[in-house]
Design an enzyme around this catalytic site. Structure first.
Site, PDB file in Angstrom:
ATOM      1  N   PHE A 171       0.563   5.812  -0.385  1.00  0.00           N
ATOM      2  CA  PHE A 171      -0.339   6.962  -0.351  1.00  0.00           C
ATOM      3  C   PHE A 171       0.186   8.051  -1.283  1.00  0.00           C
ATOM      4  O   PHE A 171       1.400   8.151  -1.515  1.00  0.00           O
ATOM      5  CB  PHE A 171      -0.525   7.501   1.072  1.00  0.00           C
ATOM      6  CG  PHE A 171       0.740   7.933   1.762  1.00  0.00           C
ATOM      7  CD1 PHE A 171       1.294   9.186   1.521  1.00  0.00           C
ATOM      8  CD2 PHE A 171       1.378   7.102   2.676  1.00  0.00           C
ATOM      9  CE1 PHE A 171       2.454   9.602   2.155  1.00  0.00           C
ATOM     10  CE2 PHE A 171       2.536   7.501   3.319  1.00  0.00           C
ATOM     11  CZ  PHE A 171       3.085   8.751   3.063  1.00  0.00           C
ATOM     12  N   PRO A 172      -0.701   8.870  -1.851  1.00  0.00           N
ATOM     13  CA  PRO A 172      -0.260   9.925  -2.775  1.00  0.00           C
ATOM     14  C   PRO A 172       0.575  10.967  -2.034  1.00  0.00           C
ATOM     15  O   PRO A 172       0.269  11.335  -0.891  1.00  0.00           O
ATOM     16  CB  PRO A 172      -1.568  10.537  -3.278  1.00  0.00           C
ATOM     17  CG  PRO A 172      -2.627   9.552  -2.942  1.00  0.00           C
ATOM     18  CD  PRO A 172      -2.162   8.838  -1.716  1.00  0.00           C
ATOM     19  N   GLU A 210       0.835  -1.204   0.000  1.00  0.00           N
ATOM     20  CA  GLU A 210       0.000   0.000   0.000  1.00  0.00           C
ATOM     21  C   GLU A 210       0.867   1.250   0.000  1.00  0.00           C
ATOM     22  O   GLU A 210       1.870   1.331   0.710  1.00  0.00           O
ATOM     23  CB  GLU A 210      -0.914   0.017   1.224  1.00  0.00           C
ATOM     24  CG  GLU A 210      -1.802   1.264   1.283  1.00  0.00           C
ATOM     25  CD  GLU A 210      -2.823   1.202   2.399  1.00  0.00           C
ATOM     26  OE1 GLU A 210      -3.698   0.314   2.330  1.00  0.00           O
ATOM     27  OE2 GLU A 210      -2.733   2.025   3.330  1.00  0.00           O
ATOM     28  N   ASP A 218     -20.037  -5.525  14.115  1.00  0.00           N
ATOM     29  CA  ASP A 218     -19.130  -5.161  13.024  1.00  0.00           C
ATOM     30  C   ASP A 218     -18.964  -6.322  12.044  1.00  0.00           C
ATOM     31  O   ASP A 218     -18.888  -6.102  10.821  1.00  0.00           O
ATOM     32  CB  ASP A 218     -17.769  -4.756  13.594  1.00  0.00           C
ATOM     33  CG  ASP A 218     -16.859  -4.160  12.533  1.00  0.00           C
ATOM     34  OD1 ASP A 218     -17.329  -3.300  11.770  1.00  0.00           O
ATOM     35  OD2 ASP A 218     -15.690  -4.573  12.450  1.00  0.00           O
ATOM     36  N   THR A 278      14.389  -9.392 -32.330  1.00  0.00           N
ATOM     37  CA  THR A 278      14.365 -10.244 -31.139  1.00  0.00           C
ATOM     38  C   THR A 278      13.224 -11.235 -31.305  1.00  0.00           C
ATOM     39  O   THR A 278      12.132 -10.850 -31.699  1.00  0.00           O
ATOM     40  CB  THR A 278      14.126  -9.422 -29.850  1.00  0.00           C
ATOM     41  OG1 THR A 278      15.040  -8.337 -29.796  1.00  0.00           O
ATOM     42  CG2 THR A 278      14.293 -10.287 -28.607  1.00  0.00           C
ATOM     43  N   ASP A 294     -13.858   8.715   6.665  1.00  0.00           N
ATOM     44  CA  ASP A 294     -14.040   9.321   7.987  1.00  0.00           C
ATOM     45  C   ASP A 294     -15.158  10.355   7.955  1.00  0.00           C
ATOM     46  O   ASP A 294     -15.236  11.171   7.022  1.00  0.00           O
ATOM     47  CB  ASP A 294     -12.745   9.996   8.445  1.00  0.00           C
ATOM     48  CG  ASP A 294     -11.619   8.990   8.653  1.00  0.00           C
ATOM     49  OD1 ASP A 294     -11.920   7.859   9.086  1.00  0.00           O
ATOM     50  OD2 ASP A 294     -10.460   9.325   8.362  1.00  0.00           O
ATOM     51  N   ASN A 337      18.202   7.562 -21.357  1.00  0.00           N
ATOM     52  CA  ASN A 337      18.170   6.395 -20.475  1.00  0.00           C
ATOM     53  C   ASN A 337      18.323   6.837 -19.037  1.00  0.00           C
ATOM     54  O   ASN A 337      19.405   7.265 -18.625  1.00  0.00           O
ATOM     55  CB  ASN A 337      19.279   5.408 -20.841  1.00  0.00           C
ATOM     56  CG  ASN A 337      19.070   4.058 -20.191  1.00  0.00           C
ATOM     57  OD1 ASN A 337      18.328   3.937 -19.224  1.00  0.00           O
ATOM     58  ND2 ASN A 337      19.719   3.045 -20.709  1.00  0.00           N
ATOM     59  N   THR A 349      24.466  -5.018 -21.846  1.00  0.00           N
ATOM     60  CA  THR A 349      25.435  -4.034 -22.327  1.00  0.00           C
ATOM     61  C   THR A 349      26.854  -4.441 -21.963  1.00  0.00           C
ATOM     62  O   THR A 349      27.811  -4.127 -22.677  1.00  0.00           O
ATOM     63  CB  THR A 349      25.111  -2.642 -21.755  1.00  0.00           C
ATOM     64  OG1 THR A 349      23.765  -2.298 -22.084  1.00  0.00           O
ATOM     65  CG2 THR A 349      26.033  -1.576 -22.318  1.00  0.00           C
ATOM     66  N   THR A 374      -4.012   4.872  -1.684  1.00  0.00           N
ATOM     67  CA  THR A 374      -5.058   5.382  -0.798  1.00  0.00           C
ATOM     68  C   THR A 374      -5.751   6.595  -1.419  1.00  0.00           C
ATOM     69  O   THR A 374      -5.234   7.257  -2.325  1.00  0.00           O
ATOM     70  CB  THR A 374      -4.488   5.764   0.581  1.00  0.00           C
ATOM     71  OG1 THR A 374      -3.536   6.828   0.420  1.00  0.00           O
ATOM     72  CG2 THR A 374      -3.828   4.569   1.226  1.00  0.00           C
TER      73      THR A 374
END
Length: 692
Positions: free
Chosen positions: A108-109, A106, A253, A603, A202, A499, A507, A137
């Site tokens: 948060f911003p 988790e 609950d 590739t 909340d 890069n 490399t 969040t």
């Protein structure tokens, strides 16, 4: 045609007889014709019948031989990792059935824009450890559903689209209208988010009261999601091992929790707890009332005394006395508390995993990398699997889940490629195909936080030079990046404009050769060695499913001067059947010998029970879109570090204006690469006396 001063054809021009000129000189032309639309979904349908090079020409049947069919980009599915197609709850089910444990994280911003840049870098680092998913969040006070770079919605969509992480977005419903909630969910779906953690949120104050017909509980949000969006979202809800602090009782609950599951929740993540027995009793209580969905324990790492106090205040939990007795004497020593927090979390997780009741662990990281990583490593859950699903970074957006082919040019800038193709409705699958219109969006938004470099301006100046004295000082920076040696001021060079990451492991297979040519003004920005049937498990060049074999053609891409290009074209005459090349300047004047502008697979892999997977191509048309970005990075990332009229700025501007971007492909992959000899011969020819 004077090969020492090559004729470089103007943009928009297509030679009338490619075949004849190719036989004569091995050189054909390519430029992006006016018919290419930058706002079509993928490929323009044929329009009109005007001749090659004319405005609106679609080139169908012209000497350029380009198809203009959407079907050419689809191809058949080569059988990629099926996990890319699974939704989150399916991944959980598969892991539970196999007994594989997982972890999730988790975040948060952040509050500041630079914090968003740092958080995306953390996603890339944490993603290497193999989380099943991450979650972000919801901060109601920070306009969480907006397009701001610090919003919950933006951070979560960036994790999905640009970091390739299965991502769950928190969403609260209290004090939100149905229209606002529906709008957020529609936006989340459009951005590729498919998982939601449904929460009440909340209350705005102690005097808050429920209102008839409004969202008052998380159950209301779960019902709304299922009613409006059906089964599109996987829904998680919160569980409280000690009971929600606002609940009448623990039993009451649990009844609310079951209502959330019955309404459509797929799994549960618990609030933090400190003792394993707390979780075991909660799981038993859930089972006793008929809750059967997965329940993930929420793990909180004690990392400082302050963060512990804050979390306890917010969650209204009691810290066990046994933990208080350890913490109080060392509360002013953050290192000691962090070490204790790691030990305590490892011990708790070991007990949980040993119980057989825990399918996975969910960590509340507090946006801190070190402690969470250490716990996961000590638990043996941090995988850092060296084998990659594909040679390039994946996006987790649902519409890109079948994507398995990309041009090699963006190998070191996958976020930019994803950004420039974000409006496509379909993505190449099975093969790239013949397209004259790969509709790449313009890249002018260098300020977007997920496209920004990680290093701040001050750090870049230390790496790339407070002052540049000549083009040679630029060469030296490239050499330092490749060698790992510090620059003349003693500062390591850990990135270049093209890069932002450390050098790829492969490399190292070409390091000495790369150093030699960069010292002499062949400034490489992308390369890969030839590979002929190495196991897919190879730690350096391997990718794809187990038991396979991978192949690569040697590839080089570099900037170099007009004089070097003149010598190179002369040398390439000797390699015209073996080496494909494309050379372009900033104005779009270019030369290529690509046969009929066909993409060249560089590739591919062969795997048991699957079709050949061909994930990387050199596509001449795409190269003309990439060159705009590649040239612009000289100025946007490097030149703008200096004052506009300074000598340093003029040096970078001169390179931008006068150098060419070149790509070379050696088609003889079973043999040692000839590209190094091509460049050695070129540089030798360049240095011969003019009288010769």
């Amino acid at each position: 045609m004077d090969l020492l001063n090559p004729e470089v054809l103007p943009a928009g021009h297509c030679w009338p007889s490619l075949g004849m000129r190719a036989l004569e000189a091995g050189i054909v032309s390519l430029s992006v014709p006016p018919s290419i639309s930058r706002d079509s979904a993928m490929v323009n349908e044929p329009r009109g019948n005007s001749g090659p090079g004319a405005p609106g020409a679609h080139w169908e049947g012209s000497s350029c031989g380009i198809e203009s069919s959407k079907d050419s980009l689809r191809g058949s599915s080569p059988g990629l990792d099926p996990e890319r197609r699974e939704r989150l709850r399916e991944k959980m089910k598969r892991k539970m059935e196999s007994g594989d444990k997982w972890f999730s994280l988790e975040f948060f911003p952040p509050r500041m824009a630079q914090g968003a840049v740092n958080l995306i870098a953390m996603f890339d680092q944490m993603g290497a450890g193999g989380p099943l998913f991450i979650d972000v969040t919801w901060r109601p006070t920070q306009d969480p559903g907006s397009d701001k770079e610090t919003s919950s919605m933006t951070i979560a969509s960036t994790a999905v689209n640009y970091c390739g992480l299965e991502t769950m977005l928190h969403m609260t419903c209290l004090c939100q209208s149905r229209e606002a909630i529906t709008g957020h969910l529609r936006k989340a779906r459009r951005l590729g988010l498919k998982n939601v953690l449904a929460l009440r949120g909340d209350p705005p104050g102690e005097q808050w009261e429920e209102e008839e017909g409004e969202f008052s509980h998380a159950t209301d949000l779960v019902k709304h999601i299922r009613r409006e969006f059906g089964d599109y979202f996987d829904i998680c809800v919160a569980g409280y091992p000690k009971g929600h602090p606002d609940a009448v009782s623990f039993e009451d609950d649990l009844k609310h929790l079951k209502e959330k599951v019955t309404a459509g929740a797929d799994f549960i993540i618990t609030q933090l707890f400190f003792e394993a027995d707390t979780f075991f009793l909660f799981v038993k209580a859930c089972s006793d009332i008929g809750i059967t969905c997965p329940i993930l324990p929420g793990i909180f790492l004690i990392q400082s005394y302050h963060s512990l106090q804050q979390l306890v205040k917010l969650s209204k939990l009691e810290v066990p006395q046994s933990i208080r007795d350890v913490i109080e004497p060392i509360k002013d020593n953050d290192d000691a508390i962090c070490n204790y927090g790691i030990d305590q979390a490892v011990s708790l997780c070991q007990k949980l995993l040993a119980s057989g009741l825990v399918p996975g662990l969910h960590f509340y990281t507090l946006n801190r990398l070190k402690a969470t990583t250490e716990v996961l490593k000590r638990l043996g859950m941090w995988t850092e699997e060296p084998r990659r699903p594909l040679p390039w970074a994946l996006s987790a957006h649902p519409k890109r889940r079948e994507e398995d082919v990309r041009p090699i040019f963006w190998a070191s800038r996958p976020k930019s490629y994803i950004y420039r193709t974000r409006d496509w409705d379909e993505f190449p699958n099975g093969r790239w195909g013949n397209s004259s219109s790969p509709a790449f969006g313009e890249l002018k938004d260098y300020y977007l936080f997920y496209l920004k470099g990680k290093a701040p301006r001050e750090e870049l100046l230390k790496m790339w030079g407070e002052q540049l004295s000549s083009e040679k000082s630029v060469f030296d920076i490239f050499v330092c990046y490749l060698s790992g040696e510090p620059n003349q001021n003693g500062h390591p060079v850990t990135c270049l404009p093209w890069n932002d990451e450390p050098l790829a492991a492969e490399t190292s297979l070409m390091k000495e050769e790369l150093l030699r040519v960069n010292q002499r003004g062949v400034l490489t920005i992308n390369s890969q060695p030839r590979v002929n049937g190495e196991p897919s498990s190879d730690p350096v060049v391997g990718w794809g499913p187990s038991g396979g074999y991978v192949f690569q053609k040697a590839y080089l891409e570099f900037f170099t001067s007009r004089e070097t290009v003149g010598a190179l074209l002369r040398v390439l005459k000797k390699y015209e059947l073996r080496v494909n090349y494309h050379i372009v300047d900033v104005k779009g004047e270019n030369i290529t010998n690509a046969p009929e502008l066909q993409p060249n697979a560089v590739t591919w892999g062969i795997f048991p029970g699957r079709e050949i997977i061909q994930p990387t191509v050199v596509d001449p048309v795409s190269f003309m879109f990439w060159k705009d970005e590649a040239f612009a990075l000289w100025v946007e990332r490097w030149g703008k570090l200096y004052d506009e009229k300074s000598p340093s700025r003029r040096i970078i501007q001169h390179i931008h204006d006068n150098y060419f971007l070149v790509n070379l492909v050696d088609n003889e992959f079973p043999l040692d690469s000839c590209l190094w000899q091509v460049l050695e011969d070129t540089l030798e020819l360049l240095n011969r006396p003019t009288s010769e």
